[in-house]
Write a protein that holds these residues in place. Structure first.
Motif, PDB file in Angstrom:
ATOM      1  N   LEU A  59       0.837  -1.196   0.000  1.00  0.00           N
ATOM      2  CA  LEU A  59       0.000   0.000   0.000  1.00  0.00           C
ATOM      3  C   LEU A  59       0.872   1.246   0.000  1.00  0.00           C
ATOM      4  CD1 LEU A  59      -2.699  -0.880   2.711  1.00  0.00           C
ATOM      5  CD2 LEU A  59      -2.856  -1.195   0.236  1.00  0.00           C
ATOM      6  N   ASP A 119      -2.432   6.251  -0.567  1.00  0.00           N
ATOM      7  CA  ASP A 119      -3.747   5.619  -0.705  1.00  0.00           C
ATOM      8  C   ASP A 119      -4.376   5.274   0.648  1.00  0.00           C
ATOM      9  OD1 ASP A 119      -3.518   5.672  -3.496  1.00  0.00           O
ATOM     10  OD2 ASP A 119      -2.407   3.785  -3.509  1.00  0.00           O
ATOM     11  N   ILE A 120      -3.750   5.696   1.728  1.00  0.00           N
ATOM     12  CA  ILE A 120      -4.243   5.373   3.081  1.00  0.00           C
ATOM     13  C   ILE A 120      -4.969   6.582   3.660  1.00  0.00           C
ATOM     14  CG2 ILE A 120      -3.553   4.771   5.432  1.00  0.00           C
ATOM     15  CD1 ILE A 120      -1.186   3.229   4.157  1.00  0.00           C
ATOM     16  N   SER A 121      -6.182   6.354   4.163  1.00  0.00           N
ATOM     17  CA  SER A 121      -6.956   7.467   4.725  1.00  0.00           C
ATOM     18  C   SER A 121      -6.653   7.685   6.201  1.00  0.00           C
ATOM     19  CB  SER A 121      -8.460   7.222   4.545  1.00  0.00           C
ATOM     20  OG  SER A 121      -8.883   6.076   5.275  1.00  0.00           O
ATOM     21  N   SER A 167      -7.742   1.786   3.683  1.00  0.00           N
ATOM     22  CA  SER A 167      -7.376   2.221   2.337  1.00  0.00           C
ATOM     23  C   SER A 167      -8.452   1.774   1.359  1.00  0.00           C
ATOM     24  CB  SER A 167      -6.021   1.606   1.936  1.00  0.00           C
ATOM     25  OG  SER A 167      -5.697   1.922   0.606  1.00  0.00           O
ATOM     26  N   ASP A 168      -8.968   2.712   0.585  1.00  0.00           N
ATOM     27  CA  ASP A 168      -9.973   2.403  -0.447  1.00  0.00           C
ATOM     28  C   ASP A 168     -11.139   1.584   0.093  1.00  0.00           C
ATOM     29  OD1 ASP A 168      -8.540   3.757  -2.432  1.00  0.00           O
ATOM     30  OD2 ASP A 168      -7.334   1.992  -2.897  1.00  0.00           O
TER      31      ASP A 168
END
Length: 247
Positions: free
Chosen positions: A154, A158-160, A173-174
């Motif tokens: 990852l 792309d990590i929230s 993520s996603d």
């Protein structure tokens, strides 16, 4: 016989190690691999006593491979790096070989590793020290996760957010959640400061993913992320966000 796996993306490097090992009657090379993905599979299959491990390899680095393996062999690092890595190796690995190395230096490292194997020194803790030393000296740009039989990489972009969960950290993520054995302190120190902020003792959020903040109590807030997830924000976390976002 001591079972050995060689993991190095350079064929010449692997050949040299095999040549030197052929002079030792107590060892047997059971596999050789050119990257960390194949190395992790070979370790799971053969359960070696000792691995020779390069650091920089395609697909998965040596350090990233160590994060996802369940078996814990003794390690001799074979590397061209002589900066951050060696500080960790000197304290934690059986030994390291700085390329190019001599036959005498190789056999010195091998003897040290065999001694560690025969004395049954705890290896898992040694590997953790290697990883901790390495992790404290570089900034994270990606995270490797073992998800069942799959290995995922990852990008931090792309990590929230991250959430502390006992001895693990949940990584979001996603719209998906992954668990990895990490500490929030390590993430706080290693993630890019311009991208992430620790908003609570249990949460680290990507600044770009914060949609809005709402008061929850006198000294606490709720951050609503673009994904719709809601995470707690402490007073100190709120102040950090104000600094980062200039509001």
């Amino acid at each position: 016989m001591i079972k050995v796996i060689i993991i190095d993306d350079e064929q010449l490097a692997r050949d040299l190690i095999k040549k030197f090992l052929s002079e030792a009657s107590s060892v047997e090379v059971v596999a050789e691999c050119a990257n960390g993905f194949d190395g992790a599979k070979a370790i799971a299959e053969h359960k070696p006593d000792l691995i020779f491990l390069d650091v920089q390899m395609p697909k998965l680095t040596g350090f990233e491979m160590l994060e996802i393996i369940d078996e814990r062999p003794v390690i001799i690092f074979s590397t061209a790096f002589d900066q951050y890595a060696l500080k960790a190796f000197e304290q934690s690995a059986a030994d390291y070989l700085l390329k190019p190395y001599s036959k005498a230096r190789f056999h010195e490292a091998l003897a040290k590793a065999i001694g560690q194997i025969e004395s049954k020194q705890p290896v898992a803790a040694t590997i953790e020290k290697v990883l901790e030393s390495k992790q404290s000296l570089e900034q994270l740009d990606r995270i490797v996760i073992k998800n069942g039989s799959k290995i995922l990489i990852l990008s931090v972009d792309d990590i929230s957010h991250f959430e502390a969960q006992d001895d693990y950290v949940a990584i979001y993520s996603d719209g998906k959640k992954y668990l990895k054995q990490l500490t929030m302190k390590h993430l706080e120190n290693s993630l890019p400061e311009d991208l992430f902020v620790r908003v609570h003792r249990s949460f680290i959020a990507a600044i770009s993913q914060i949609d809005k903040l709402e008061p929850y109590s006198k000294d606490a807030f709720i951050a609503i992320l673009k994904s719709g997830d809601k995470i707690s924000v402490s007073r100190s976390g709120y102040n950090l966000l104000r600094e980062k976002l200039n509001f």
